[in-house]
Enzyme design. Sequence first.
Site, short mmCIF file in Angstrom:
data_model
loop_
_atom_site.label_atom_id
_atom_site.label_comp_id
_atom_site.label_asym_id
_atom_site.label_seq_id
_atom_site.Cartn_x
_atom_site.Cartn_y
_atom_site.Cartn_z
N ASP A 134 0.84 -1.20 0.00
CA ASP A 134 0.00 0.00 0.00
C ASP A 134 0.87 1.25 0.00
OD1 ASP A 134 -2.43 -1.17 -0.03
OD2 ASP A 134 -2.81 -1.02 2.12
N LYS B 265 -3.93 3.06 -2.79
CA LYS B 265 -5.18 3.74 -3.15
C LYS B 265 -5.40 4.95 -2.25
CE LYS B 265 -7.68 -0.14 -1.93
NZ LYS B 265 -8.90 -0.76 -2.10
N MET C 148 -8.21 9.44 9.28
CA MET C 148 -8.80 9.96 8.03
C MET C 148 -9.68 11.19 8.31
SD MET C 148 -9.65 6.37 6.11
CE MET C 148 -9.75 5.26 7.50
N1 SAH Z 1 -4.09 0.57 8.94
C1 SAH Z 1 -3.60 1.90 9.20
C2 SAH Z 1 -4.66 2.97 8.97
C3 SAH Z 1 -5.07 3.10 7.52
S1 SAH Z 1 -6.28 4.33 7.30
C4 SAH Z 1 -3.05 1.96 10.63
O1 SAH Z 1 -3.30 1.04 11.40
O2 SAH Z 1 -2.36 2.92 10.96
C5 SAH Z 1 -5.29 5.70 6.77
C6 SAH Z 1 -5.22 6.74 7.86
O3 SAH Z 1 -4.31 6.34 8.87
C7 SAH Z 1 -4.71 8.11 7.42
O4 SAH Z 1 -5.72 8.87 6.82
C8 SAH Z 1 -4.27 8.69 8.73
O5 SAH Z 1 -5.36 9.14 9.49
C9 SAH Z 1 -3.70 7.48 9.44
N2 SAH Z 1 -2.24 7.34 9.25
C10 SAH Z 1 -1.58 6.35 8.65
N3 SAH Z 1 -0.25 6.54 8.72
C11 SAH Z 1 -0.07 7.69 9.40
C12 SAH Z 1 1.07 8.43 9.84
N4 SAH Z 1 2.31 8.02 9.59
N5 SAH Z 1 0.85 9.57 10.53
C13 SAH Z 1 -0.38 9.99 10.84
N6 SAH Z 1 -1.49 9.34 10.45
C14 SAH Z 1 -1.34 8.21 9.75
#
Ligand code: SAH
Length: 245
Positions: free
Chosen positions: A35, A56, A168
């Site tokens: 991803d 995506k 998000m």
């Molecule tokens: N599975 C992922 C989340 C995916 S949804 C997890 O467990 O972290 C995608 C959202 O995750 C983004 O819109 C943001 O809100 C958050 N996110 C993912 N990586 C991030 C990062 N390095 N810093 C801040 N927010 C992050």
Amino acid sequence: MSAKVWLVGAGPGDPELLTLKAVKALGQAEIVMIDDLVNPAVLEHCPGARVVPVGKRGGCRSTPQAFIHRLMLRYARQGKCVVRLKGGDPCIFGRGSEEADWLSEHGIEVELVNGITAGLAGATQCGIPLTLRGVARGVTLVTAHTQDDSTLNWPALAQSGTTLVVYMGVAKLADIRDGLLAGGMRADMPVAMIENASLPQQRDCRSSLAAMQHDALTFQLKSPAILVIGEVAAEPQALQLAISA
Ligand code: SAH
């Protein structure tokens, strides 16, 4: 060969926050489907694998989920060792369980490997304890982005007494503010907006529920970011003082 797919969490960004189990799975991977929130630096653990990007991001050209399903199935049926690598934890807003169910229904063995989810990592990297004795009795992980545009139960969230960690949420700050205010949360509730958590370019914008949308604009907050809403998002020092008082 028995067909198997590893659904692996790559953690929030810092490659050192990868689990040993993830490193082991990557080490034996022949195909790595990745991803776009995954830090490519983690690919040093799978030098021999073919890397297939299937990201995506909102607003960008996206790979349909059905295509990702079929591709995983095809590689697995070819007997390849497939790692499906996702940002954070595969089962926190990551569709990990959907992919696992679909593969199982098609006779493919699946192994899920946890990753550190962005919300937990971001808070810790900014010195925010998501739970705190006498202050926050729990944590609620919530997404502001719903597939069917249904609304969240704002009063329940506002009155839960838990720290809210919102994923998000960058494009929905006004909705979140309005919902929580209408649900009864106080306007000066501390908020931390943490962008690029655990990466060298991490930024941390502190604000309040009422001011967060305005402050995010000034700060030019961009995705990926998480919001931490609750007493614990106050300056750690101020909190310590309040507790000892
Ligand atoms: N599975 C992922 C989340 C995916 S949804 C997890 O467990 O972290 C995608 C959202 O995750 C983004 O819109 C943001 O809100 C958050 N996110 C993912 N990586 C991030 C990062 N390095 N810093 C801040 N927010 C992050």
